[in-house]
Write a protein that holds these residues in place. Structure first.
Motif, PDB file in Angstrom:
ATOM      1  N   CYS A   8      53.631  32.781  27.103  1.00 46.33           N
ATOM      2  CA  CYS A   8      53.785  32.139  28.427  1.00 46.33           C
ATOM      3  C   CYS A   8      52.504  31.440  28.866  1.00 46.33           C
ATOM      4  N   ILE A   9      51.371  31.970  28.437  1.00 47.24           N
ATOM      5  CA  ILE A   9      50.076  31.452  28.897  1.00 47.24           C
ATOM      6  C   ILE A   9      49.922  29.982  28.501  1.00 47.24           C
ATOM      7  N   LYS A  10      49.475  29.163  29.457  1.00 46.17           N
ATOM      8  CA  LYS A  10      49.257  27.720  29.292  1.00 46.17           C
ATOM      9  C   LYS A  10      50.546  26.900  29.210  1.00 46.17           C
ATOM     10  N   PRO A  29      47.986  31.110  37.959  1.00 45.49           N
ATOM     11  CA  PRO A  29      47.656  29.721  37.616  1.00 45.49           C
ATOM     12  C   PRO A  29      48.295  29.252  36.309  1.00 45.49           C
ATOM     13  N   ASN A  30      48.334  30.086  35.277  1.00 42.71           N
ATOM     14  CA  ASN A  30      48.909  29.623  34.006  1.00 42.71           C
ATOM     15  C   ASN A  30      49.733  30.692  33.284  1.00 42.71           C
ATOM     16  N   PHE A  31      50.340  31.587  34.061  1.00 42.29           N
ATOM     17  CA  PHE A  31      51.117  32.696  33.485  1.00 42.29           C
ATOM     18  C   PHE A  31      52.033  33.254  34.573  1.00 42.29           C
ATOM     19  N   LEU A  32      53.141  33.845  34.135  1.00 40.05           N
ATOM     20  CA  LEU A  32      54.012  34.577  35.052  1.00 40.05           C
ATOM     21  C   LEU A  32      53.954  36.056  34.698  1.00 40.05           C
ATOM     22  N   ALA A  33      54.143  36.916  35.689  1.00 36.35           N
ATOM     23  CA  ALA A  33      54.138  38.356  35.441  1.00 36.35           C
ATOM     24  C   ALA A  33      55.337  38.992  36.139  1.00 36.35           C
ATOM     25  N   ILE A  34      55.915  39.992  35.483  1.00 37.46           N
ATOM     26  CA  ILE A  34      57.048  40.731  36.048  1.00 37.46           C
ATOM     27  C   ILE A  34      56.532  42.023  36.667  1.00 37.46           C
ATOM     28  N   GLU A  93      52.213  21.252  24.050  1.00 35.44           N
ATOM     29  CA  GLU A  93      51.123  21.388  23.071  1.00 35.44           C
ATOM     30  C   GLU A  93      50.722  22.846  22.851  1.00 35.44           C
ATOM     31  N   TRP A  94      50.966  23.667  23.857  1.00 34.71           N
ATOM     32  CA  TRP A  94      50.504  25.056  23.778  1.00 34.71           C
ATOM     33  C   TRP A  94      51.567  26.022  23.296  1.00 34.71           C
ATOM     34  N   GLU A  99      47.256  33.975  20.458  1.00 35.22           N
ATOM     35  CA  GLU A  99      46.093  34.514  21.186  1.00 35.22           C
ATOM     36  C   GLU A  99      45.669  33.655  22.368  1.00 35.22           C
ATOM     37  N   LYS A 100      46.632  33.288  23.188  1.00 40.94           N
ATOM     38  CA  LYS A 100      46.285  32.501  24.369  1.00 40.94           C
ATOM     39  C   LYS A 100      45.705  33.374  25.470  1.00 40.94           C
ATOM     40  N   ILE A 101      45.715  34.681  25.257  1.00 43.36           N
ATOM     41  CA  ILE A 101      45.195  35.615  26.254  1.00 43.36           C
ATOM     42  C   ILE A 101      43.787  35.244  26.696  1.00 43.36           C
ATOM     43  N   LYS A 102      43.005  34.685  25.779  1.00 50.07           N
ATOM     44  CA  LYS A 102      41.628  34.296  26.111  1.00 50.07           C
ATOM     45  C   LYS A 102      41.592  33.233  27.206  1.00 50.07           C
ATOM     46  N   LEU A 103      42.703  32.533  27.373  1.00 47.64           N
ATOM     47  CA  LEU A 103      42.759  31.410  28.307  1.00 47.64           C
ATOM     48  C   LEU A 103      43.471  31.771  29.606  1.00 47.64           C
ATOM     49  N   LEU A 104      43.840  33.037  29.740  1.00 50.93           N
ATOM     50  CA  LEU A 104      44.525  33.476  30.962  1.00 50.93           C
ATOM     51  C   LEU A 104      43.622  33.271  32.176  1.00 50.93           C
ATOM     52  N   GLU A 105      44.191  32.594  33.188  1.00 54.36           N
ATOM     53  CA  GLU A 105      43.454  32.419  34.454  1.00 54.36           C
ATOM     54  C   GLU A 105      44.012  33.384  35.474  1.00 54.36           C
ATOM     55  N   ARG A 106      43.110  33.962  36.257  1.00 55.90           N
ATOM     56  CA  ARG A 106      43.552  34.941  37.241  1.00 55.90           C
ATOM     57  C   ARG A 106      43.471  34.407  38.662  1.00 55.90           C
TER      58      ARG A 106
END
Ligand code: SF4
Length: 106
Positions: A8-10, A29-34, A93-94, A99-106
């Protein structure tokens, strides 16, 4: 509970949020959470994700088990989202990048 995972990230397609009967999705910003305290395991969101980022807790891909706790943590911090919106501009593109976890914005 169901869990949103790395893919989901990005991307942040939001098709899932409209089908949730209990408004369990929260938007960052760039992810959804349940929110696991709201999710009633109805399964409706899982097939809505165009990139298969949503899994039942017991079936989260190997190496991504930490996303269960992460969903809970982030859902507490982020606002509820119930209406579909456009994906992030470079979502295509994403898709399926690892390993998009590195790009997770909080
Ligand atoms: Fe909402 Fe159902 Fe998905 Fe849980 S499984 S987040 S209740 S749509």
């Amino acid at each position: 509970t169901f869990v949103v995972t790395d893919n989901c990230i990005k991307c942040k397609y939001t098709d899932c949020v409209e089908v949730c009967p209990v408004d369990a999705f929260h938007e960052g910003p760039n992810f959804l959470a349940i929110n696991p305290d709201e999710c009633i395991d109805c399964t409706l969101c899982e097939p809505e994700c165009p990139i298969n980022a949503i899994y039942p807790e017991d079936d989260v891909p190997a190496g991504q088990e930490h996303f269960t706790a992460l969903n809970k943590e982030l859902a507490k911090a982020w606002p509820v989202i119930t209406v579909r919106k456009d994906a992030l501009p470079d979502a295509k593109e994403w898709e399926n990048k690892p390993e998009k976890i590195k790009l997770l914005e909080r």
